[in-house]
Design a protein around this motif. Structure first.
Motif, PDB file in Angstrom:
ATOM      1  N   ARG A 176       0.822  -1.214   0.000  1.00 25.95           N
ATOM      2  CA  ARG A 176       0.000   0.000   0.000  1.00 25.95           C
ATOM      3  C   ARG A 176       0.864   1.275   0.000  1.00 25.95           C
ATOM      4  NH1 ARG A 176      -3.674  -2.001  -2.013  1.00 25.95           N
ATOM      5  NH2 ARG A 176      -5.391  -3.117  -1.014  1.00 25.95           N
ATOM      6  N   ASN A 177       2.029   1.207   0.619  1.00 28.99           N
ATOM      7  CA  ASN A 177       2.893   2.381   0.724  1.00 28.99           C
ATOM      8  C   ASN A 177       3.768   2.588  -0.507  1.00 28.99           C
ATOM      9  OD1 ASN A 177       1.931   3.077   3.283  1.00 28.99           O
ATOM     10  ND2 ASN A 177       3.416   1.752   4.318  1.00 28.99           N
ATOM     11  N   THR A 178       3.620   1.709  -1.494  1.00 31.65           N
ATOM     12  CA  THR A 178       4.346   1.855  -2.754  1.00 31.65           C
ATOM     13  C   THR A 178       3.477   2.630  -3.748  1.00 31.65           C
ATOM     14  OG1 THR A 178       5.483  -0.258  -2.401  1.00 31.65           O
ATOM     15  CG2 THR A 178       5.467   0.627  -4.645  1.00 31.65           C
ATOM     16  N   SER A 179       4.070   3.603  -4.381  1.00 26.50           N
ATOM     17  CA  SER A 179       3.321   4.464  -5.294  1.00 26.50           C
ATOM     18  C   SER A 179       2.694   3.668  -6.441  1.00 26.50           C
ATOM     19  CB  SER A 179       4.260   5.532  -5.868  1.00 26.50           C
ATOM     20  OG  SER A 179       3.580   6.345  -6.794  1.00 26.50           O
ATOM     21  N   ASN A 180       1.399   3.951  -6.707  1.00 20.49           N
ATOM     22  CA  ASN A 180       0.658   3.330  -7.820  1.00 20.49           C
ATOM     23  C   ASN A 180       0.710   1.799  -7.775  1.00 20.49           C
ATOM     24  OD1 ASN A 180       0.015   5.882  -9.010  1.00 20.49           O
ATOM     25  ND2 ASN A 180       2.085   5.957  -9.883  1.00 20.49           N
ATOM     26  N   SER A 181       0.661   1.236  -6.578  1.00 14.83           N
ATOM     27  CA  SER A 181       0.767  -0.217  -6.434  1.00 14.83           C
ATOM     28  C   SER A 181      -0.570  -0.899  -6.674  1.00 14.83           C
ATOM     29  CB  SER A 181       1.276  -0.572  -5.040  1.00 14.83           C
ATOM     30  OG  SER A 181       0.335  -0.186  -4.057  1.00 14.83           O
ATOM     31  N   ASN A 218       3.702  -1.583 -10.890  1.00 14.73           N
ATOM     32  CA  ASN A 218       4.040  -1.902  -9.499  1.00 14.73           C
ATOM     33  C   ASN A 218       3.022  -2.887  -8.919  1.00 14.73           C
ATOM     34  OD1 ASN A 218       6.354  -0.322  -9.287  1.00 14.73           O
ATOM     35  ND2 ASN A 218       5.176   1.510  -8.795  1.00 14.73           N
ATOM     36  N   CYS A 249       8.146  -8.246  -4.344  1.00 14.73           N
ATOM     37  CA  CYS A 249       6.767  -8.080  -4.823  1.00 14.73           C
ATOM     38  C   CYS A 249       5.982  -9.381  -4.938  1.00 14.73           C
ATOM     39  CB  CYS A 249       6.752  -7.336  -6.164  1.00 14.73           C
ATOM     40  SG  CYS A 249       7.675  -8.157  -7.480  1.00 14.73           S
TER      41      CYS A 249
END
Length: 347
Positions: A176-181, A218, A249
């Motif tokens: 969730r804290n990864t951009s555009n995931s 992502n 990932c």
């Protein structure tokens, strides 16, 4: 294990893998027991390999206890996953003891080797429930047996679902804290094969993740694997993850968890099977309003996003298009399952 015993209540004997097991049939039986517990007295014969305290297991070969349970039952509902166990139960319960017998076929019967034998003995039962259209059309005969096309899905009781553990929640938060995931989840009750291919498509999902990463998306994937009888294959999958730098990932989660809760936390659910019945995972995902991408190996419920079975490129394309398209709307389930099963059991 039993419902509230009342004098005039009928006794329904369920036969199948114990509700404590992990797997679609066990989940269905667990929810079925909750659905009918106020309508009848419930007894259970467990056919699973693992033994559970409080449940008679037919693999104990205690034929007298088995027969005693069948004799006491007003209705016998057979949910055997294995052909030989289903056949044995039908012969004893219906053919020999003439019990009112209901059989649910949880898998696609078109892939079984003994289709004619299955049709012959099932047609002697009182009710046969097929969970998909292919099975229904294959099994239905002109005999007096009643045939139902009824999905194996029963709505989850979220209050009964255990919470996700800290490690899983931390992994979800990382995604969730990864951009555009995009967080995707999938599950396999076991690492098994059909036509020499991974039934649950773990291999395909890993290849798709590599291609998605190469394309700059992502995506994160948690693939739950409950049981593994092929550690060499699993190690090969882990090597693929390491060789392609997918450790951050992709997580092959080798233990059980509440997959319903995991789905509710995800953006997309994958069902990459090369054979299937009526997948509970697919219907749960639809009910939760989470996009579900599934193989076109069988007819799927309305709202399912399909890709070509065993086609990695089409899977990648379908995931990419689903991410771009946005959301999936929940499909309301208005069925009164208590009434449906009350009618089937003639309660």
């Amino acid at each position: 294990m039993t419902g509230k015993n009342q004098k005039k209540q009928k006794r329904v004997l369920l036969i199948g893998p114990a509700p404590q097991n992990i797997g679609g049939i066990s989940m269905h039986l667990r929810r079925l027991m909750s659905t009918i517990e106020k309508l009848c007295a419930i007894d259970f014969i467990d056919e699973g390999r693992k033994r559970y305290e409080g449940y008679f297991n037919m693999r104990s070969l205690n034929i007298f206890k088995y027969l005693k349970k069948v004799f006491k039952a007003d209705v016998v509902h057979i949910n055997s996953g294995a052909f030989i166990l289903r056949l044995m139960n039908v012969i004893v319960c219906r053919v020999l003891l003439r019990k009112y017998t209901v059989v649910t076929i949880h898998r696609d019967p078109t892939i079984e080797k003994h289709t004619k034998l299955t049709r012959f003995f099932l047609s002697r039962c009182n009710v046969v429930i097929a969970v998909n259209k292919n099975g229904y059309e294959l099994l239905k005969t002109d005999r007096k047996c009643e045939y139902y096309l009824l999905p194996a899905f029963l709505p989850p009781v979220m209050d009964q679902e255990p919470a996700l553990d800290q490690e899983i929640n931390e992994w979800i938060n990382k995604a969730r804290n990864t951009s555009n995931s995009v967080l995707m989840v999938s599950n396999a009750s076991a690492l098994v094969f059909h036509n020499n291919e991974d039934v649950y498509g773990i291999d395909m999902s890993l290849e798709a993740m590599k291609k998605l990463k190469d394309n700059g998306l992502n995506c994160f994937l948690i693939f739950v694997i409950i049981q593994c009888d092929f550690p060499d294959v699993l190690n090969k999958y882990k090597k693929f993850i390491a060789d392609n730098q997918l450790q951050d990932c992709v997580w092959l989660l080798e233990r059980s968890c509440s997959f319903v809760r995991l789905m509710s936390e995800s953006d997309i659910v994958l069902r990459t099977t090369n054979t299937d019945g009526d997948s509970i995972t697919v219907r749960e995902s639809l009910a939760l309003g989470v996009p579900i991408i599934a193989s076109d190996v069988v007819e799927r419920p309305e709202g399912t996003v399909l890709f070509k079975t065993r086609d990695v490129d089409d899977l990648v394309k379908t995931i990419t298009e689903t991410v771009s398209s946005g959301h999936c709307e929940a499909i309301a389930d208005t069925n009164d399952y208590a009434s449906i099963y009350s009618n089937i059991y003639k309660l």
